[in-house]
Design a protein around this motif. Structure first.
Motif, PDB file in Angstrom:
ATOM      1  N   UNK A 293      -4.841   2.117 -10.349  1.00 57.33           N
ATOM      2  CA  UNK A 293      -5.206   2.688  -9.050  1.00 57.33           C
ATOM      3  C   UNK A 293      -5.021   1.654  -7.938  1.00 57.33           C
ATOM      4  N   UNK A 294      -5.335   0.393  -8.241  1.00 53.38           N
ATOM      5  CA  UNK A 294      -5.125  -0.662  -7.250  1.00 53.38           C
ATOM      6  C   UNK A 294      -3.645  -0.832  -6.948  1.00 53.38           C
ATOM      7  N   UNK A 295      -2.804  -0.703  -7.972  1.00 51.86           N
ATOM      8  CA  UNK A 295      -1.362  -0.784  -7.765  1.00 51.86           C
ATOM      9  C   UNK A 295      -0.885   0.371  -6.898  1.00 51.86           C
ATOM     10  N   UNK A 296      -1.405   1.572  -7.169  1.00 49.00           N
ATOM     11  CA  UNK A 296      -1.043   2.714  -6.346  1.00 49.00           C
ATOM     12  C   UNK A 296      -1.406   2.490  -4.875  1.00 49.00           C
ATOM     13  N   UNK A 297      -2.584   1.912  -4.637  1.00 43.12           N
ATOM     14  CA  UNK A 297      -2.996   1.625  -3.257  1.00 43.12           C
ATOM     15  C   UNK A 297      -2.065   0.606  -2.617  1.00 43.12           C
ATOM     16  N   UNK A 298      -1.671  -0.403  -3.384  1.00 44.20           N
ATOM     17  CA  UNK A 298      -0.765  -1.426  -2.879  1.00 44.20           C
ATOM     18  C   UNK A 298       0.577  -0.824  -2.473  1.00 44.20           C
ATOM     19  N   UNK A 299       1.054   0.147  -3.263  1.00 43.24           N
ATOM     20  CA  UNK A 299       2.360   0.753  -3.011  1.00 43.24           C
ATOM     21  C   UNK A 299       2.286   1.945  -2.063  1.00 43.24           C
ATOM     22  N   UNK A 300       1.079   2.419  -1.776  1.00 41.68           N
ATOM     23  CA  UNK A 300       0.943   3.623  -0.964  1.00 41.68           C
ATOM     24  C   UNK A 300       1.366   4.864  -1.724  1.00 41.68           C
ATOM     25  N   UNK A 301       1.128   4.854  -3.034  1.00 42.45           N
ATOM     26  CA  UNK A 301       1.551   5.951  -3.903  1.00 42.45           C
ATOM     27  C   UNK A 301       0.328   6.505  -4.627  1.00 42.45           C
ATOM     28  N   UNK A 302       0.145   7.822  -4.679  1.00 39.93           N
ATOM     29  CA  UNK A 302      -1.020   8.402  -5.363  1.00 39.93           C
ATOM     30  C   UNK A 302      -0.948   8.230  -6.873  1.00 39.93           C
ATOM     31  N   UNK A 303      -2.121   8.149  -7.471  1.00 42.51           N
ATOM     32  CA  UNK A 303      -2.244   7.974  -8.919  1.00 42.51           C
ATOM     33  C   UNK A 303      -2.988   9.165  -9.507  1.00 42.51           C
TER      34      UNK A 303
END
Length: 358
Positions: A98-108
């Motif tokens: 989820x943190x990676x998704x936030x970093x990329x601006x991509x939903x998880x």
């Protein structure tokens, strides 16, 4: 195996679309090019796609590169995470994704499954089946038919060795395909030709730039697990004697895939000459007997696969071939009845039939 899903993590309805224009982590031009080439080779560019992300370096880097390439090509993107519940750190791995998704601006989107071993099936196979079932469920829920998987050349080489040691046939030796369809979902493996060293180098660049670290799954290096045993015990020996063995084995898999495709074409042509029934469930025994021994066996495999029957072992296939060849006359064939893993093969009035066992 029993897979008991738990509710997936809710995401906004438009979650398949990348809205963020924030700067993305650095990407490898080599890895991005391989991904871009795989997507542009599709018959039709998908409106949206997803990346299966465990939180490890391979899948996380695929997510990073997919975010960049999806933004370039105008493709909506989501990250799918399957929580197996097999490790104490599984909750933390989910938070990392989820943190990676936030970093990329991509939903998880996350799916939780409970993996239980069925008789004769190891934990690795049970977890894999549960994972694919969960990914299909997520794909259906979020409107995508294309899921990216982060398998690379090292994975491919390990798969070939495992299948060789298990005595698989030609199709099995082709190992993983760049694109496969399962449960109505296309799974794309754009990095099968990439060495893992390239991925780890890119992962180090992302960590240095953003501070995000991939998770470490201890089972990946635990030789009690079959694939890890190949990776930890056998691969170092091969590295010492044949440093380029992974590339050689991966090329072997590609050659096997070509050979398997040719054999499948021959089997389809042979079957079409056997006076098949409209539904493909039966064919002429007399016409089948006119084939060479090798093509008799190959067309039987093709026929069973087309009818959803599990492939028989070599011993059971040889026995079926023997019985079909030894039938004395077309008037005395109704005695043949062979059960094969939920299906029945039988003969009646000169025709060979396969049907689900009632």
């Amino acid at each position: 195996m029993n897979v008991r899903p738990t509710p997936d993590t809710p995401v906004p309805a438009e979650s398949g679309v990348v809205h963020s224009t924030a700067p993305l982590p650095p990407v490898s031009q080599e890895l991005a090019a391989a991904l871009r080439q795989a997507l542009l080779a599709l018959p039709e560019r998908p409106a949206r796609m997803a990346v299966a992300v465990s939180g490890g370096a391979d899948s996380a880097l695929l997510a990073v590169h997919a975010a960049a390439v999806a933004r370039e090509l105008g493709i909506g993107l989501s990250l799918f995470h399957v929580h197996h519940g097999l490790q104490a750190a599984a909750d933390a791995w989910g938070r990392q994704v989820h943190a990676l998704g936030s970093l990329l601006g991509v939903p998880v989107a996350e799916a939780r499954v409970q993996v239980e071993q069925a008789a004769g099936k190891g934990i690795e196979a049970a977890a894999r089946d549960a994972r694919y079932a969960a990914l299909a469920r997520l794909a259906n829920a979020h409107g995508t038919r294309h899921v990216l998987l982060a398998h690379h050349r090292n994975d491919q080489a390990e798969t070939v060795l495992l299948r060789l040691l298990r005595g698989t046939g030609l199709a099995g030796m082709a190992a993983m395909s760049p694109a496969t369809q399962r449960d109505g979902v296309w799974y794309l493996r754009p990095w099968l030709g990439q060495d893992r060293a390239t991925i780890l180098q890119a992962a180090a660049s992302v960590e240095a730039a953003c501070g995000w670290r991939p998770v470490q799954d201890p089972t990946n290096s635990d030789p009690r697990y079959t694939r890890a045993a190949v990776r930890e015990l056998l691969a170092p020996v091969l590295d010492g004697r044949w440093p380029g063995w992974r590339g050689i084995v991966a090329r072997h898999a590609a050659h096997m895939a070509e050979a398997a495709e040719i054999l499948d074409e021959v089997a389809r042509e042979d079957f079409a000459r056997l006076d098949p029934s409209p539904d493909g469930a039966s064919f002429s025994l007399l016409a089948w007997r006119g084939l060479s021994a090798a093509r008799q066996a190959q067309v039987l495999r093709h026929w069973l696969a087309q009818n959803g029957a599990r492939m028989p072992t070599d011993a059971r296939l040889r026995d079926l071939l023997r019985q079909l060849r030894e039938l004395h006359s077309l008037g005395h064939d109704r005695q043949l009845r062979v059960e094969q893993a939920g299906h029945v093969v039988r003969c009646h009035r000169g025709r060979v039939w396969v049907e689900p066992r009632g």
